[in-house]
Design a protein around this motif. Structure first.
Motif, PDB file in Angstrom:
ATOM      1  N   SER A  53      -8.265  -3.815  46.541  1.00  0.00           N
ATOM      2  CA  SER A  53      -7.516  -3.613  47.790  1.00  0.00           C
ATOM      3  C   SER A  53      -6.595  -4.793  48.065  1.00  0.00           C
ATOM      4  CB  SER A  53      -8.478  -3.436  48.961  1.00  0.00           C
ATOM      5  OG  SER A  53      -9.261  -2.285  48.792  1.00  0.00           O
ATOM      6  N   GLY A  61      -3.891   3.703  54.373  1.00  0.00           N
ATOM      7  CA  GLY A  61      -3.964   4.247  53.015  1.00  0.00           C
ATOM      8  C   GLY A  61      -4.974   3.499  52.156  1.00  0.00           C
ATOM      9  N   ILE A  62      -4.940   2.180  52.219  1.00  0.00           N
ATOM     10  CA  ILE A  62      -5.890   1.380  51.435  1.00  0.00           C
ATOM     11  C   ILE A  62      -7.312   1.658  51.897  1.00  0.00           C
ATOM     12  CG2 ILE A  62      -6.677  -0.976  50.959  1.00  0.00           C
ATOM     13  CD1 ILE A  62      -3.712  -1.812  50.964  1.00  0.00           C
ATOM     14  N   PHE A 103     -12.961   6.500  49.955  1.00  0.00           N
ATOM     15  CA  PHE A 103     -13.144   7.607  49.006  1.00  0.00           C
ATOM     16  C   PHE A 103     -13.823   7.106  47.732  1.00  0.00           C
ATOM     17  CE2 PHE A 103     -11.533  10.007  45.356  1.00  0.00           C
ATOM     18  CZ  PHE A 103     -12.052  11.260  45.652  1.00  0.00           C
ATOM     19  N   LEU A 104     -13.320   5.997  47.179  1.00  0.00           N
ATOM     20  CA  LEU A 104     -13.898   5.469  45.941  1.00  0.00           C
ATOM     21  C   LEU A 104     -15.343   5.019  46.133  1.00  0.00           C
ATOM     22  CD1 LEU A 104     -10.863   3.411  44.592  1.00  0.00           C
ATOM     23  CD2 LEU A 104     -11.762   5.566  43.675  1.00  0.00           C
ATOM     24  N   SER A 154     -18.364   3.212  43.629  1.00  0.00           N
ATOM     25  CA  SER A 154     -17.734   2.053  42.982  1.00  0.00           C
ATOM     26  C   SER A 154     -18.333   0.758  43.504  1.00  0.00           C
ATOM     27  CB  SER A 154     -16.227   2.049  43.257  1.00  0.00           C
ATOM     28  OG  SER A 154     -15.630   3.210  42.729  1.00  0.00           O
ATOM     29  N   ALA A 189      -8.472   4.420  53.337  1.00  0.00           N
ATOM     30  CA  ALA A 189      -8.868   5.778  52.938  1.00  0.00           C
ATOM     31  C   ALA A 189      -9.229   5.836  51.453  1.00  0.00           C
ATOM     32  CB  ALA A 189      -7.744   6.759  53.259  1.00  0.00           C
ATOM     33  N   VAL A 190      -8.418   5.222  50.612  1.00  0.00           N
ATOM     34  CA  VAL A 190      -8.701   5.220  49.175  1.00  0.00           C
ATOM     35  C   VAL A 190      -9.982   4.438  48.883  1.00  0.00           C
ATOM     36  CG1 VAL A 190      -7.859   4.399  46.934  1.00  0.00           C
ATOM     37  CG2 VAL A 190      -6.305   5.575  48.490  1.00  0.00           C
ATOM     38  N   ALA A 191     -10.151   3.282  49.523  1.00  0.00           N
ATOM     39  CA  ALA A 191     -11.357   2.481  49.306  1.00  0.00           C
ATOM     40  C   ALA A 191     -12.606   3.243  49.745  1.00  0.00           C
ATOM     41  CB  ALA A 191     -11.246   1.156  50.056  1.00  0.00           C
ATOM     42  N   LYS A 195     -17.392   8.611  46.898  1.00  0.00           N
ATOM     43  CA  LYS A 195     -17.383   9.624  45.846  1.00  0.00           C
ATOM     44  C   LYS A 195     -17.894   9.088  44.515  1.00  0.00           C
ATOM     45  CE  LYS A 195     -15.977  13.602  44.041  1.00  0.00           C
ATOM     46  NZ  LYS A 195     -16.695  14.810  44.255  1.00  0.00           N
ATOM     47  N   ILE A 248     -13.720  -3.039  44.725  1.00  0.00           N
ATOM     48  CA  ILE A 248     -12.880  -2.377  45.731  1.00  0.00           C
ATOM     49  C   ILE A 248     -12.182  -3.427  46.600  1.00  0.00           C
ATOM     50  CG2 ILE A 248     -12.909  -0.866  47.759  1.00  0.00           C
ATOM     51  CD1 ILE A 248     -13.303   0.617  45.125  1.00  0.00           C
ATOM     52  N   VAL A 289      -3.648  -4.512  45.559  1.00  0.00           N
ATOM     53  CA  VAL A 289      -2.741  -3.421  45.947  1.00  0.00           C
ATOM     54  C   VAL A 289      -1.960  -3.789  47.206  1.00  0.00           C
ATOM     55  CG1 VAL A 289      -2.671  -1.037  46.803  1.00  0.00           C
ATOM     56  CG2 VAL A 289      -4.067  -1.606  44.814  1.00  0.00           C
TER      57      VAL A 289
END
Length: 190
Positions: free
Chosen positions: A176, A153-154, A160-161, A167, A156-158, A164, A172, A179
């Motif tokens: 990460s 999950g971390i 994406f950021l 960042s 995938a979000v990293a 997209k 990040i 989180v």
């Protein structure tokens, strides 16, 4: 005599640790623990753990910590300089020849042929780290049942950021870490 012994030990480490910083660890262990018996394996293991957590190249950090443990500040200087000198000299020699012969078409062809190999090496290292982070195993040993959901999950979000929103990578990485720490702290409390 001790400082001279450390200097020559780390010259060897710097000269023969081809393949990056992690390749230096067994060489440092051989020199410091096995050959010269300046540390126990437990002490060396503790220093390597700290060196891995410290920002910077692992081989230089290891040399610095080993030097500090064995001979204080003079040991730090001797071990670090000994570890750096071989790479420094090799880079100077290669830079000299590159600037002297860079306009030759043969040199450009060789460098052009090396670029895909360098990209492949970096991609291979990235894939190995990803597999280790997501499965706690190397590629040949991974099993889908061993996937680590929090890390996935971390990641995938990293990703994406980064892709997209473009960042800042440091933000990040730090985010990460925060989180992940929060999630694992909450999971440990449950």
């Amino acid at each position: 005599m001790l400082l001279l012994k450390l200097f020559f030990a780390f010259i060897q480490v710097g000269l023969f640790s081809v393949g990056g910083g992690y390749a230096a660890i067994p060489l440092i262990q051989e020199q410091i623990v096995n050959i010269h018996e300046l540390m126990t394996l437990e002490e060396f293991s503790d220093l390597i753990t700290v060196a891995e957590m410290t920002p910077g190249p692992i081989s230089i950090n290891s040399a610095t910590f080993v030097g500090m443990r064995i001979a204080g500040i003079p040991g730090v200087l001797i071990c670090t300089i000994g570890c750096i000198i071989p790479s420094f000299c090799i880079c100077l020699i290669l830079a000299y020849f590159y600037y002297k012969y860079r306009s030759m078409s043969g040199v450009q062809i060789v460098l052009g042929a090396m670029r895909p190999a360098v990209v492949a090496l970096i991609a291979s290292a990235g894939a190995s780290i990803l597999m280790l982070g997501l499965f706690q195993a190397e590629l040949r040993e991974m099993a889908l049942g061993n996937i680590r959901i929090v890390e996935l999950g971390i990641f995938a979000v990293a990703l994406f950021l980064l892709r997209k929103f473009k960042s800042n990578a440091i933000t990040i990485i730090l985010g990460s870490g925060v989180v992940g720490t929060i999630i694992y702290t909450l999971m440990g409390a449950v």
